[in-house]
Design a protein around this motif. Sequence first.
Motif, mmCIF file in Angstrom:
data_model
loop_
_atom_site.group_PDB
_atom_site.id
_atom_site.type_symbol
_atom_site.label_atom_id
_atom_site.label_comp_id
_atom_site.label_asym_id
_atom_site.label_seq_id
_atom_site.Cartn_x
_atom_site.Cartn_y
_atom_site.Cartn_z
ATOM 1 N N THR A 144 157.665 5.783 29.625
ATOM 2 C CA THR A 144 157.253 6.801 30.594
ATOM 3 C C THR A 144 157.234 6.189 31.987
ATOM 4 O OG1 THR A 144 155.588 8.513 31.041
ATOM 5 C CG2 THR A 144 154.759 6.339 30.450
ATOM 6 N N GLU A 145 157.121 7.041 32.974
ATOM 7 C CA GLU A 145 157.046 6.572 34.358
ATOM 8 C C GLU A 145 156.423 7.682 35.191
ATOM 9 O OE1 GLU A 145 156.693 3.698 35.892
ATOM 10 O OE2 GLU A 145 158.577 3.027 34.994
ATOM 11 N N ARG A 146 155.840 7.318 36.299
ATOM 12 C CA ARG A 146 155.306 8.329 37.211
ATOM 13 C C ARG A 146 156.447 9.160 37.791
ATOM 14 N NH1 ARG A 146 151.547 4.155 38.008
ATOM 15 N NH2 ARG A 146 149.369 4.879 38.090
ATOM 16 N N ALA A 147 156.300 10.482 37.747
ATOM 17 C CA ALA A 147 157.304 11.345 38.376
ATOM 18 C C ALA A 147 157.317 11.119 39.876
ATOM 19 C CB ALA A 147 157.008 12.807 38.058
ATOM 20 N N ASP A 148 156.141 10.874 40.443
ATOM 21 C CA ASP A 148 156.001 10.574 41.868
ATOM 22 C C ASP A 148 155.415 9.164 41.979
ATOM 23 O OD1 ASP A 148 155.356 10.272 44.507
ATOM 24 O OD2 ASP A 148 154.189 12.128 44.677
ATOM 25 N N PRO A 149 156.153 8.197 42.519
ATOM 26 C CA PRO A 149 155.643 6.821 42.602
ATOM 27 C C PRO A 149 154.309 6.702 43.316
ATOM 28 C CG PRO A 149 157.977 6.924 43.175
ATOM 29 C CD PRO A 149 157.494 8.342 43.079
ATOM 30 N N ASP A 150 153.996 7.665 44.191
ATOM 31 C CA ASP A 150 152.747 7.608 44.950
ATOM 32 C C ASP A 150 151.593 8.319 44.248
ATOM 33 O OD1 ASP A 150 154.013 6.221 47.048
ATOM 34 O OD2 ASP A 150 154.739 8.104 47.905
ATOM 35 N N ALA A 151 151.879 8.939 43.096
ATOM 36 C CA ALA A 151 150.828 9.674 42.396
ATOM 37 C C ALA A 151 149.808 8.706 41.793
ATOM 38 C CB ALA A 151 151.430 10.538 41.302
ATOM 39 N N SER A 152 148.567 9.133 41.769
ATOM 40 C CA SER A 152 147.505 8.271 41.239
ATOM 41 C C SER A 152 147.271 8.478 39.747
ATOM 42 C CB SER A 152 146.203 8.539 42.003
ATOM 43 O OG SER A 152 145.809 9.911 41.853
ATOM 44 N N ILE A 153 147.850 9.522 39.173
ATOM 45 C CA ILE A 153 147.637 9.816 37.753
ATOM 46 C C ILE A 153 148.437 8.840 36.894
ATOM 47 C CG2 ILE A 153 147.958 11.545 35.939
ATOM 48 C CD1 ILE A 153 147.648 13.694 38.071
ATOM 49 N N ASP A 154 147.753 8.219 35.935
ATOM 50 C CA ASP A 154 148.408 7.301 35.004
ATOM 51 C C ASP A 154 149.158 8.120 33.956
ATOM 52 O OD1 ASP A 154 149.192 5.374 33.228
ATOM 53 O OD2 ASP A 154 147.183 4.607 32.812
ATOM 54 N N PRO A 155 150.475 7.983 33.839
ATOM 55 C CA PRO A 155 151.221 8.814 32.897
ATOM 56 C C PRO A 155 151.110 8.356 31.447
ATOM 57 C CG PRO A 155 152.711 7.294 33.966
ATOM 58 C CD PRO A 155 151.358 7.081 34.613
#
Length: 205
Positions: free
Chosen positions: A20-31
């Motif tokens: 998995t990976e963050r859809a938005d690199p700047d997002a704070s939610i852990d995927p």
Amino acid sequence: GKAGARELNYVSDVDVIFVTERADPDASIDPVPIATRLAVALMRVIDDTDVEPSLWQVDANLRPEGRNGALVRTLSSHLGYYERWAAGWEFQALLKAWPLAGDRALGMQYVEALQPRVWHASAREEFVQDVQRMRQRVEQHIPAGQTDRQLKLGPGGLRDVEFTVQLLQLVHGRDDDTVRVRSTLEAMDALAAAGPAARGTTAVV
């Protein structure tokens, strides 16, 4: 595994690795927690026998650290593991890796990032011996009295053919990209066409 090479047969299970990976690199939610719940649900649906027989047995134990490791990791976590701690046989297990479901772009990033490591794994110290030890461990798990009747895992069975072909691919694939294919039958043809060096090698696995 065979799913990545489109070789599933009646004794196959489906070997999977979840990334998995963050859809938005700047997002704070852990995927990772979200992807883990999705992965567990997906495996349950495929394996479930409540209404219909299960489609296939799903095996996620080829992931980093096996059954003791996290079910889902980020791409960077996967790469860090294979860079630092992976054994030789773990690169052999990735030879047929291919995206099966989900975000295809992320799946291709995973495959493309690991392919150079896969094809240079045979340069590692005691690589062949490591693969041989893994094959021996597989044989040790065959129930007593079933060795001679085990089409998949027994001596001369499907796993012996696959291990031998894969070992030859990994040894010769360092310098010859014509043998870098996922299908076992295609790999056998490619090795036969590669010349005496590939055809004449004896591999005891």
